[in-house]
Write a protein that holds these residues in place. Structure first.
Motif, PDB file in Angstrom:
ATOM      1  N   GLY B 243       0.782  -1.239   0.000  1.00 19.90           N
ATOM      2  CA  GLY B 243       0.000   0.000   0.000  1.00 19.90           C
ATOM      3  C   GLY B 243       0.805   1.276   0.000  1.00 19.90           C
ATOM      4  N   GLY B 244       2.083   1.206  -0.362  1.00 19.75           N
ATOM      5  CA  GLY B 244       2.831   2.449  -0.495  1.00 19.75           C
ATOM      6  C   GLY B 244       2.617   3.035  -1.873  1.00 19.75           C
ATOM      7  N   GLY B 245       2.988   4.282  -2.042  1.00 15.21           N
ATOM      8  CA  GLY B 245       2.879   4.867  -3.377  1.00 15.21           C
ATOM      9  C   GLY B 245       3.106   6.350  -3.316  1.00 15.21           C
ATOM     10  N   LEU B 246       3.506   6.914  -4.428  1.00 18.60           N
ATOM     11  CA  LEU B 246       3.691   8.363  -4.483  1.00 18.60           C
ATOM     12  C   LEU B 246       2.401   8.974  -5.030  1.00 18.60           C
ATOM     13  CD1 LEU B 246       7.425   8.541  -5.581  1.00 18.60           C
ATOM     14  CD2 LEU B 246       6.457   8.797  -3.312  1.00 18.60           C
ATOM     15  N   GLY B 247       2.350   9.233  -6.329  1.00 18.84           N
ATOM     16  CA  GLY B 247       1.111   9.775  -6.879  1.00 18.84           C
ATOM     17  C   GLY B 247       0.781  11.126  -6.283  1.00 18.84           C
ATOM     18  N   THR B 248      -0.478  11.516  -6.373  1.00 19.56           N
ATOM     19  CA  THR B 248      -0.903  12.827  -5.898  1.00 19.56           C
ATOM     20  C   THR B 248      -0.671  12.957  -4.398  1.00 19.56           C
ATOM     21  OG1 THR B 248      -2.715  12.344  -7.378  1.00 19.56           O
ATOM     22  CG2 THR B 248      -2.780  14.464  -6.251  1.00 19.56           C
ATOM     23  N   HIS B 279     -11.496  -6.959  -4.479  1.00 21.98           N
ATOM     24  CA  HIS B 279     -12.058  -5.914  -3.609  1.00 21.98           C
ATOM     25  C   HIS B 279     -11.672  -4.497  -4.010  1.00 21.98           C
ATOM     26  CE1 HIS B 279     -13.433  -8.882  -0.619  1.00 21.98           C
ATOM     27  NE2 HIS B 279     -12.348  -9.548  -0.973  1.00 21.98           N
ATOM     28  N   GLY B 280     -10.686  -4.337  -4.875  1.00 19.77           N
ATOM     29  CA  GLY B 280     -10.229  -2.991  -5.222  1.00 19.77           C
ATOM     30  C   GLY B 280     -11.272  -2.236  -6.030  1.00 19.77           C
ATOM     31  N   GLU B 281     -11.189  -0.920  -5.957  1.00 13.35           N
ATOM     32  CA  GLU B 281     -12.111  -0.042  -6.683  1.00 13.35           C
ATOM     33  C   GLU B 281     -11.896  -0.206  -8.195  1.00 13.35           C
ATOM     34  OE1 GLU B 281     -14.535   2.278  -5.771  1.00 13.35           O
ATOM     35  OE2 GLU B 281     -14.704   2.571  -7.938  1.00 13.35           O
ATOM     36  N   LYS B 282     -12.992  -0.262  -8.961  1.00 20.22           N
ATOM     37  CA  LYS B 282     -12.844  -0.422 -10.409  1.00 20.22           C
ATOM     38  C   LYS B 282     -13.369   0.782 -11.181  1.00 20.22           C
ATOM     39  CE  LYS B 282     -11.241  -4.656 -10.408  1.00 20.22           C
ATOM     40  NZ  LYS B 282     -12.053  -5.785 -10.048  1.00 20.22           N
ATOM     41  N   ARG B 289      -6.003   2.509  -6.640  1.00 23.88           N
ATOM     42  CA  ARG B 289      -4.741   1.845  -6.257  1.00 23.88           C
ATOM     43  C   ARG B 289      -4.953   1.069  -4.962  1.00 23.88           C
ATOM     44  NH1 ARG B 289      -0.022   4.246  -8.650  1.00 23.88           N
ATOM     45  NH2 ARG B 289       1.236   2.704  -7.517  1.00 23.88           N
ATOM     46  N   ILE B 290      -4.098   0.109  -4.725  1.00 20.84           N
ATOM     47  CA  ILE B 290      -4.314  -0.779  -3.565  1.00 20.84           C
ATOM     48  C   ILE B 290      -4.211  -0.006  -2.240  1.00 20.84           C
ATOM     49  CG2 ILE B 290      -1.924  -1.561  -3.237  1.00 20.84           C
ATOM     50  CD1 ILE B 290      -3.063  -4.416  -2.877  1.00 20.84           C
ATOM     51  N   LYS B 291      -3.500   1.123  -2.245  1.00 16.10           N
ATOM     52  CA  LYS B 291      -3.362   1.889  -1.001  1.00 16.10           C
ATOM     53  C   LYS B 291      -4.727   2.361  -0.487  1.00 16.10           C
ATOM     54  CE  LYS B 291      -2.102   6.039  -3.647  1.00 16.10           C
ATOM     55  NZ  LYS B 291      -1.003   6.842  -4.139  1.00 16.10           N
ATOM     56  N   PHE B 292      -5.645   2.654  -1.414  1.00 21.37           N
ATOM     57  CA  PHE B 292      -6.972   3.104  -0.982  1.00 21.37           C
ATOM     58  C   PHE B 292      -7.768   1.944  -0.380  1.00 21.37           C
ATOM     59  CE2 PHE B 292      -5.748   6.183  -4.257  1.00 21.37           C
ATOM     60  CZ  PHE B 292      -5.826   7.339  -3.497  1.00 21.37           C
ATOM     61  N   LEU B 293      -7.589   0.768  -0.981  1.00 21.71           N
ATOM     62  CA  LEU B 293      -8.287  -0.404  -0.446  1.00 21.71           C
ATOM     63  C   LEU B 293      -7.801  -0.684   0.980  1.00 21.71           C
ATOM     64  CD1 LEU B 293     -10.159  -2.853  -0.888  1.00 21.71           C
ATOM     65  CD2 LEU B 293      -8.161  -4.093  -1.761  1.00 21.71           C
ATOM     66  N   ILE B 294      -6.494  -0.584   1.170  1.00 19.73           N
ATOM     67  CA  ILE B 294      -5.926  -0.874   2.496  1.00 19.73           C
ATOM     68  C   ILE B 294      -6.373   0.195   3.499  1.00 19.73           C
ATOM     69  CG2 ILE B 294      -3.745  -1.040   3.784  1.00 19.73           C
ATOM     70  CD1 ILE B 294      -2.598  -2.293   1.137  1.00 19.73           C
ATOM     71  N   ALA B 295      -6.419   1.451   3.041  1.00 24.27           N
ATOM     72  CA  ALA B 295      -6.876   2.515   3.940  1.00 24.27           C
ATOM     73  C   ALA B 295      -8.334   2.289   4.332  1.00 24.27           C
ATOM     74  CB  ALA B 295      -6.713   3.871   3.255  1.00 24.27           C
ATOM     75  N   GLU B 296      -9.112   1.816   3.373  1.00 27.14           N
ATOM     76  CA  GLU B 296     -10.541   1.623   3.644  1.00 27.14           C
ATOM     77  C   GLU B 296     -10.784   0.426   4.568  1.00 27.14           C
ATOM     78  OE1 GLU B 296     -12.807   1.555  -0.036  1.00 27.14           O
ATOM     79  OE2 GLU B 296     -14.163   0.121   0.942  1.00 27.14           O
ATOM     80  N   GLY B 298      -8.437  -1.168   6.398  1.00 24.97           N
ATOM     81  CA  GLY B 298      -7.517  -1.278   7.546  1.00 24.97           C
ATOM     82  C   GLY B 298      -6.574  -2.437   7.264  1.00 24.97           C
ATOM     83  N   ILE B 299      -5.347  -2.314   7.737  1.00 24.91           N
ATOM     84  CA  ILE B 299      -4.346  -3.324   7.402  1.00 24.91           C
ATOM     85  C   ILE B 299      -4.712  -4.694   7.988  1.00 24.91           C
ATOM     86  CG2 ILE B 299      -2.812  -2.679   9.329  1.00 24.91           C
ATOM     87  CD1 ILE B 299      -1.640  -3.845   5.856  1.00 24.91           C
ATOM     88  N   ASP B 300      -5.385  -4.708   9.146  1.00 26.23           N
ATOM     89  CA  ASP B 300      -5.695  -6.006   9.768  1.00 26.23           C
ATOM     90  C   ASP B 300      -6.709  -6.791   8.940  1.00 26.23           C
ATOM     91  OD1 ASP B 300      -3.925  -5.504  11.758  1.00 26.23           O
ATOM     92  OD2 ASP B 300      -5.420  -4.578  13.078  1.00 26.23           O
ATOM     93  N   GLU B 301      -7.759  -6.089   8.495  1.00 21.30           N
ATOM     94  CA  GLU B 301      -8.766  -6.761   7.672  1.00 21.30           C
ATOM     95  C   GLU B 301      -8.172  -7.159   6.324  1.00 21.30           C
ATOM     96  OE1 GLU B 301     -11.408  -8.159   8.075  1.00 21.30           O
ATOM     97  OE2 GLU B 301     -12.460  -8.249   6.151  1.00 21.30           O
ATOM     98  N   PHE B 302      -7.345  -6.283   5.777  1.00 20.77           N
ATOM     99  CA  PHE B 302      -6.693  -6.609   4.509  1.00 20.77           C
ATOM    100  C   PHE B 302      -5.840  -7.877   4.677  1.00 20.77           C
ATOM    101  CE2 PHE B 302      -3.165  -6.316   1.466  1.00 20.77           C
ATOM    102  CZ  PHE B 302      -3.867  -6.192   0.273  1.00 20.77           C
ATOM    103  N   ARG B 303      -5.115  -7.912   5.778  1.00 23.36           N
ATOM    104  CA  ARG B 303      -4.261  -9.083   6.046  1.00 23.36           C
ATOM    105  C   ARG B 303      -5.112 -10.349   6.162  1.00 23.36           C
ATOM    106  NH1 ARG B 303      -2.112  -7.293  10.459  1.00 23.36           N
ATOM    107  NH2 ARG B 303      -0.290  -6.309   9.521  1.00 23.36           N
TER     108      ARG B 303
END
Ligand code: SF4
Lengths: 194, 748
Positions: B243-248, B279-282, B289-296, B298-303
């Motif tokens: 879930g890292g990334g640069l971008g905006t 599960h990612g946004e389409k 990006r996957i960072k938004f999915l993880i933010a939404e 939470g890392i525990d649920e993602f894990r």
């Protein structure tokens, strides 16, 4: 042999002062004013690259550039959409377009060109590998054309020794022709010059 | 006339050759109007065939917007993307590893299809610009002949897998991550589980925590080498970041797993991909990006989801097969080790040695960085570099994320001669990795989203810094400058000491190119922290801004105070005060130069900004897969024309299988590629349930496929092949309409 791409380079005269930074605005206003034949798209700046393509005016049918490859400045026309039926025809048209562009550049920047020498590079390793056989074919196809265009003795020599490089020849005229004569001959129908 | 396809047919890996044939077929289908432009756009993006600025057919010439009348007229290669418009070809270089043969083929391609320039990107790829799409299949074949691919270099897929260019020779690394990055790159290439992403997915490997080269914390998936002692034995593994990334808006990656063994990482990457696809946004690409999915989540649920997917994946031998190869992975130095012996060291060699030579962990060897201005080099230089590599290092060449090349395993006594050879071809500049080695994205030169000329500015800064490099204070020599043409951060400005990204401001009736100044980002610690945006400055004042910042830092800094610490101590307000005098824009009449960008003499305009293709269109998995069936069907028609009835029959049958598979995969991702499984799953899910039934023809079209599957012809005949090609067409139509009925969409 009918290559997909080829280029013609006309060299700047030895004593010509060539400032790459002055070329960008010229090419930009050539786009504004449709100064050259064909669709002109954009200008790209590679002057930071050692012995590189310098400044290129990207077109659809072909690119025009103030090129610095091999450390020699020159006007390079690269034919990208080869719609011609013979190699000679493609070379003649590319040569003519290169000279027209060189003359216009000369008028705007003071760069002078030596029209007695041209390098023709065939950018198509499938149809024109850099071999002695290709040299034989190309020489046979171009020698008549070259001597008529330059109105006298010309030498055609292989210009790229490295077999990995694209096949290229240098055409060197014994005497540098007048630009008007050269353009006139290049504008004549092919049958009259080949 | 002979073709590249004929010449290279015995030298191409079968799967890549087939992929390229499919793409060539899709090009024909698109030209005939038989392939939707959005589907075609995604299919070409997944082959690295990218749009370029002005490909919508318009360009502002400094006075007005002009139409570019390309001959292809209405034919498009994507929405608002004209067929004949020049495009960019991205070529994947997994972990940056290049061989001499590959370098030479790249040189040929730059000559024949591009503008004679090879460009190294910030993701270790190679890009060629101004390429015509009609040339791309042959270009790809020539790459495939030396084991290179463009597959999934762009689009919503797994991009080039990057890794430290020093892996294997570095003093700090836990172990060499190169074979792992290569294995993961090829495991995921074209994998079924990476075909349905809403956006791109970037992976990086790093050999150590403290240094930067791998930058794992700014990647969708980052793998950081670790070792652990288990039962008295040292076991290799990785800390897995996601879930890292640069971008905006930059995101620091989070730790998904503290330690995953080498036997687990392939499977884990597949599980992460599957969760992202599911599960990612389409629809909203700005949050896909996957960072938004993880933010939404939470890392525990993602894990939890990842581990659930991990457990449920069908077994794949490739998860661990690569481990058997690891002991055989070793760079082959061309020469034995030696010591540098040089008397009366020339100044230029000394300067180059200080910045461009890294003493490898292996005694007697060095890695040399070839400093490429703005990441560019000519095809001629590529040949010359190939000759140099042949003489000194063999195939030990890598690209770097700082847009350079490295030559590894240089025997130390060769360094002076190597330096002379590099100088002779114009590539002996010192300053690699220092303040003069400015990184830049393509910006307005070629990128459709570019707002300001990142390359123009970078070139200008580089020229000025080189001019004064002999007198630059030591404190600033190692600062990093990185420039992006817009907020998207492809130039990685967030992780530079001094970063800039393009934007624009208005003055009266004119737009003025600007750069936002971003200070204090951290390249070390694998992109350990991101810089602060301070304010936007007119592009033409940026060189002055650079001077004022560096001068003040040199004067103000406490002993050993880092640039980041100094910026933090100064505070944003004070730094902004320092920049404010440079923010004013003069009237146009007073100084028109402010109203043109660096490296561009036109009066500046933002009218050329287009729609980016960074993410590609979001096209459903079904649309992508049915397009392959259509292309295979098209090939069956060509085979019929060529009177090759055996091939026509085979291709028509394959087209049916691919079509059936595309529908099955909307319900069951793991159907695999075995014909029996596809037919069985299709029969159970769509035929027996009558979901495939046509209102008039019932299940007739499906039975065409069943019949060919069960009874292949003993001998292919003209009539039989003709009939099957017709039937395949009807079956594909049947699949299309069933999918519409079942899922309600085809594209988008
Ligand atoms: S940062 Fe912006 S301008 Fe630069 S390549 Fe990325 S999208 Fe294009």
């Amino acid at each position: 042999m009918l290559p997909k791409r080829l280029s013609v380079k006309i060299f700047a005269a030895e004593d010509s002062k060539v400032k790459p930074a002055a070329i960008m605005p010229v090419f930009q206003h050539w786009i504004q004013e449709n100064t050259l034949e064909g669709l002109l798209i954009d200008v790209v700046d590679y002057k930071h690259v050692h012995h590189g393509p310098g400044i290129i005016l990207i077109g659809h049918e072909g690119d025009y550039g103030l090129d610095f490859s091999e450390g020699r400045a020159g006007l390079l026309f690269t034919l990208k959409q080869n719609r011609y039926e013979t190699l000679t025809e493609a070379v003649r048209e590319s040569f003519r377009l290169a000279i027209v562009a060189a003359e216009k550049l000369s008028a705007e920047t003071g760069i002078t060109f030596n029209y007695g020498e041209a390098k023709i590079t065939v950018l198509d390793r499938l149809n024109a590998p850099n071999t002695p056989e290709t040299f034989g074919t190309v020489e046979a196809q171009l020698s008549n054309f070259a001597s008529r265009v330059f109105d006298g003795d010309v030498s055609i020599t292989n210009a790229n020794a490295d077999p990995r490089d694209p096949f290229a020849v240098t055409i060197q005229a014994e005497a540098t022709p007048a630009i008007e004569t050269l353009l006139e001959k290049l504008s004549l129908s092919l049958t009259s010059v080949s | 006339m002979t073709t590249w396809k004929e010449v290279l047919q015995d030298r191409l890996p079968e799967d890549l050759a087939h992929e390229i044939d499919i793409f060539e077929g899709q090009i024909e289908l698109r030209k005939q109007g038989n392939l939707d432009e959005k589907v075609f756009a995604e299919t070409r993006l997944r082959r690295g065939v990218y749009g370029q600025r002005y490909d919508n057919g318009f360009r502002h010439d400094g006075v007005q917007t002009r139409e570019l009348n390309f001959p292809s007229a209405d034919l498009t290669k994507g929405p608002n993307t004209i067929w004949d418009a020049p495009g960019m070809q991205r070529i994947k270089i997994p972990f940056g590893g290049l061989t001499i043969d590959q370098l030479e083929v790249l040189a040929e391609l730059a000559d024949e299809y591009s503008d004679g320039i090879l460009h190294i990107t910030t993701r270790q790829d190679v890009q060629l610009h101004y390429v015509h799409i009609d040339d791309t299949p042959d270009l790809m074949r020539r790459l495939a002949s030396v084991d290179m691919t463009t597959l999934e270099a762009c689009g919503n897929s797994v991009r080039n897998v990057t890794s430290c260019p020093l892996s294997g020779v570095c003093h700090d690394e836990q172990f060499d991550v190169s074979p792992y990055s290569k294995a993961l790159a090829y495991f995921l290439l074209g994998h079924d589980d990476v075909q349905d992403f809403g956006r791109k997915f970037k992976i990086a490997f790093s050999g150590c925590e403290q240094h930067a080269c791998g930058l794992v914390r700014m990647h969708d998936l980052g793998l950081l080498a670790r070792t652990r002692e288990v039962d008295g034995e040292i076991v290799r593994g990785f800390t897995v970041f996601v879930g890292g990334g640069l971008g905006t808006v930059p995101h620091q990656a989070k730790v998904l797993i503290e330690f995953a063994t080498e036997a687990e990482i392939m499977r884990l990457a597949q599980a992460i991909s599957r969760v992202f696809a599911a599960h990612g946004e389409k629809q909203n690409r700005n949050r896909a990006r996957i960072k938004f999915l993880i933010a939404e989540l939470g890392i525990d649920e993602f894990r939890r989801l990842v581990m659930e997917a991990y457990e449920s994946l069908p077994h794949d031998d490739r998860w661990t097969d690569y481990i058997d190869e690891l002991p055989h992975w070793a760079d082959q130095p061309l020469k034995g080790p030696s010591q540098l012996q040089i008397r009366n060291i020339p100044d230029d060699f000394r300067a180059w040695y200080q910045t461009n030579v890294y003493q490898q962990r292996q005694d007697g060897y060095s890695t040399v960085t070839v400093n490429l201005p703005l990441g560019d080099f000519t095809s001629k230089q590529a040949y010359q570099l190939a000759d140099i590599a042949r003489q000194y290092v063999g195939d030990n060449i890598r690209t770097t994320v700082e847009q350079n090349l490295v030559l590894r395993w240089v025997s130390n006594e060769d360094l002076p001669a190597l330096f002379e050879d590099l100088k002779a071809i114009g590539l002996g500049d010192p300053g690699a990795g220092t303040i003069v080695d400015v990184t830049s994205c393509p910006g307005t030169d070629t990128c459709k989203l570019g707002i300001a000329s990142s390359r123009g500015l970078s070139g200008e800064l580089r020229t000025r810094l080189i001019e004064k490099s002999a007198n630059l204070p030591d404190a600033i020599k190692d600062l990093k400058i990185k420039v992006s043409g817009c907020f998207n951060s492809c130039g990685q400005h967030h992780i530079a000491d001094i970063g800039f990204f393009g934007n624009s401001r208005r003055k009266g009736n004119h737009k003025v190119p600007h750069f936002q100044v971003v200070l204090g980002g951290q390249w070390d610690d694998n992109a350990g922290s991101f810089g602060l945006a301070i304010g936007a400055v007119p592009a033409k004042r940026i060189p002055d801004v650079l001077d004022i910042i560096t001068d003040r830092y040199v004067g103000d800094r406490a002993a050993d105070e880092s640039f980041q610490a100094w910026i933090e101590r100064l505070g944003k307000k004070e730094v902004r005060t320092m920049l404010e005098p440079f923010m004013d824009i003069p009237e146009f009449e007073a100084d028109p130069t402010f109203f043109s960008d660096w490296g561009d003499s036109r009066i500046y305009s933002i009218d050329d900004i287009g729609v980016g293709e960074c993410a590609g269109e979001v096209v459903s998995l079904f649309s992508m897969e049915i397009a392959k069936a259509e292309s295979e069907h098209f090939d069956s028609l060509l085979a019929l024309d060529a009177h090759d009835y055996e091939s026509a029959d085979e291709k028509a049958y394959n087209a049916m299988l691919l079509a059936a598979r595309s529908l099955v995969r909307t319900q069951y991702l793991d159907v695999g590629i075995d014909a029996d499984s596809i037919v069985e799953e299709f029969r159970t899910r769509f035929y027996d349930t009558k979901l495939i039934y046509d209102a008039f023809a019932g299940g007739k079209f499906a039975r065409y496929m069943f019949s060919r599957h069960e009874k292949p012809p003993v001998e292919a005949t003209k009539e039989g092949a003709h009939q099957l090609v017709e039937e395949a067409q009807l079956f594909i139509e049947n699949i299309h309409s069933a999918e519409q009925r079942i899922n309600g969409v085809i594209v988008g």
